[in-house]
Motif scaffolding. Sequence first.
Motif, short mmCIF file in Angstrom:
data_model
loop_
_atom_site.label_atom_id
_atom_site.label_comp_id
_atom_site.label_asym_id
_atom_site.label_seq_id
_atom_site.Cartn_x
_atom_site.Cartn_y
_atom_site.Cartn_z
N SER A 141 0.86 -1.19 0.00
CA SER A 141 0.00 0.00 0.00
C SER A 141 0.90 1.24 0.00
O SER A 141 1.93 1.26 0.67
CB SER A 141 -0.93 0.01 1.22
OG SER A 141 -0.21 0.31 2.39
N ILE A 163 -2.02 -1.79 -10.53
CA ILE A 163 -2.76 -1.08 -9.49
C ILE A 163 -3.99 -1.92 -9.13
O ILE A 163 -4.87 -2.13 -9.96
CB ILE A 163 -3.19 0.32 -9.95
CG1 ILE A 163 -1.95 1.18 -10.25
CG2 ILE A 163 -4.07 1.00 -8.91
CD1 ILE A 163 -2.26 2.55 -10.81
N ASN A 165 -5.99 -1.39 -6.20
CA ASN A 165 -7.01 -0.51 -5.62
C ASN A 165 -6.47 0.91 -5.60
O ASN A 165 -5.25 1.11 -5.49
CB ASN A 165 -7.33 -0.92 -4.17
CG ASN A 165 -8.36 -2.03 -4.12
OD1 ASN A 165 -9.39 -1.93 -4.76
ND2 ASN A 165 -8.06 -3.08 -3.37
N GLN A 166 -7.36 1.87 -5.66
CA GLN A 166 -6.89 3.25 -5.59
C GLN A 166 -7.97 4.17 -5.02
O GLN A 166 -9.15 4.00 -5.31
CB GLN A 166 -6.44 3.75 -6.97
CG GLN A 166 -7.46 3.52 -8.07
CD GLN A 166 -6.84 3.67 -9.45
OE1 GLN A 166 -5.66 3.89 -9.58
NE2 GLN A 166 -7.66 3.56 -10.48
N THR A 167 -7.56 5.10 -4.18
CA THR A 167 -8.45 6.12 -3.63
C THR A 167 -7.72 7.45 -3.75
O THR A 167 -6.64 7.62 -3.18
CB THR A 167 -8.76 5.85 -2.14
OG1 THR A 167 -9.23 4.51 -2.01
CG2 THR A 167 -9.81 6.80 -1.62
N TYR A 168 -8.30 8.35 -4.52
CA TYR A 168 -7.66 9.65 -4.72
C TYR A 168 -8.43 10.75 -3.99
O TYR A 168 -9.62 10.92 -4.21
CB TYR A 168 -7.59 9.98 -6.22
CG TYR A 168 -6.76 9.01 -7.01
CD1 TYR A 168 -5.51 8.61 -6.55
CD2 TYR A 168 -7.22 8.48 -8.21
CE1 TYR A 168 -4.73 7.72 -7.26
CE2 TYR A 168 -6.44 7.58 -8.94
CZ TYR A 168 -5.20 7.20 -8.45
OH TYR A 168 -4.43 6.32 -9.16
N CYS A 172 -3.89 10.29 -0.88
CA CYS A 172 -4.19 9.21 -1.83
C CYS A 172 -3.67 7.88 -1.31
O CYS A 172 -2.66 7.81 -0.60
CB CYS A 172 -3.54 9.50 -3.17
SG CYS A 172 -3.99 11.11 -3.82
N ILE A 174 -2.92 3.91 -2.86
CA ILE A 174 -2.88 2.97 -3.98
C ILE A 174 -2.32 1.64 -3.48
O ILE A 174 -1.37 1.62 -2.69
CB ILE A 174 -1.97 3.49 -5.12
CG1 ILE A 174 -2.52 4.79 -5.71
CG2 ILE A 174 -1.84 2.44 -6.22
CD1 ILE A 174 -1.68 5.33 -6.86
N GLU A 175 -2.94 0.55 -3.92
CA GLU A 175 -2.37 -0.78 -3.67
C GLU A 175 -1.69 -1.23 -4.95
O GLU A 175 -2.32 -1.30 -6.01
CB GLU A 175 -3.47 -1.79 -3.31
CG GLU A 175 -3.85 -1.78 -1.85
CD GLU A 175 -4.80 -2.90 -1.49
OE1 GLU A 175 -4.90 -3.88 -2.26
OE2 GLU A 175 -5.46 -2.79 -0.45
N LEU A 176 -0.41 -1.52 -4.83
CA LEU A 176 0.38 -1.94 -5.99
C LEU A 176 0.79 -3.39 -5.88
O LEU A 176 1.14 -3.87 -4.80
CB LEU A 176 1.63 -1.07 -6.11
CG LEU A 176 1.43 0.42 -6.39
CD1 LEU A 176 2.78 1.14 -6.35
CD2 LEU A 176 0.75 0.63 -7.73
#
Length: 204
Positions: A141, A163, A165-168, A172, A174-176
């Motif tokens: 994360s 990617i 998951n992502q929440t901007y 922010c 991001i799950e990479l």
Amino acid sequence: MLLEDTYKTIKSPAEGLFKDRGSKFFSFAYPIVHESEVKALADNLRKVHFKAVHHCYAYRLGLDKSNFRVNDDGEPSGTAGKPILNTLLSYEITNVLVIVVRYFGGTLLGVPGLINAYKSATVEAITLADILEKTVNNVYSIVFEFVQMNDVMRVVKEYNLKIRNQTYDNQCLIELEFRKSLTNQVVNKLEKIDNIVVEYLFTV
């Protein structure tokens, strides 16, 4: 040879059949990722093949050759589960469960006969399965300020990171997901970005 972050497994379930002196050995190979899946698959086969005398199995998980289990289900010790497992090892596949269901044909096969039967039944299923190579991936994360977005996405693009998951927002997340072998390079690059939190989550 299994490399550090690649492994071979089967794409989807496959079935085989081996016969010897009246006994029938139905083999079922399943791709699995956790030992918790074994019971449900085994229970289902017991319902379907309720007249069978033995339901023997072996599974192997992960790249560690010590992460396995065998079950002879009443057959002489070492004549069923172990030959199934040894076949998985010889094909260098993992994250696989093989269950062999035996219908007794009236003739005792002896220890060498049983070992050959359970091995041969397993081979029948595996040769009908699609074997594919997969990578061991780490999931991290990444939490950062919106103003760092370009810096983060530059690393994502450079290493072609997935990617998940992502929440901007102002902050922010991001799950990479990326290959295990890239971990040091990717994490080092990300950690050079100001005001970023990089945290390991799990491995898939």
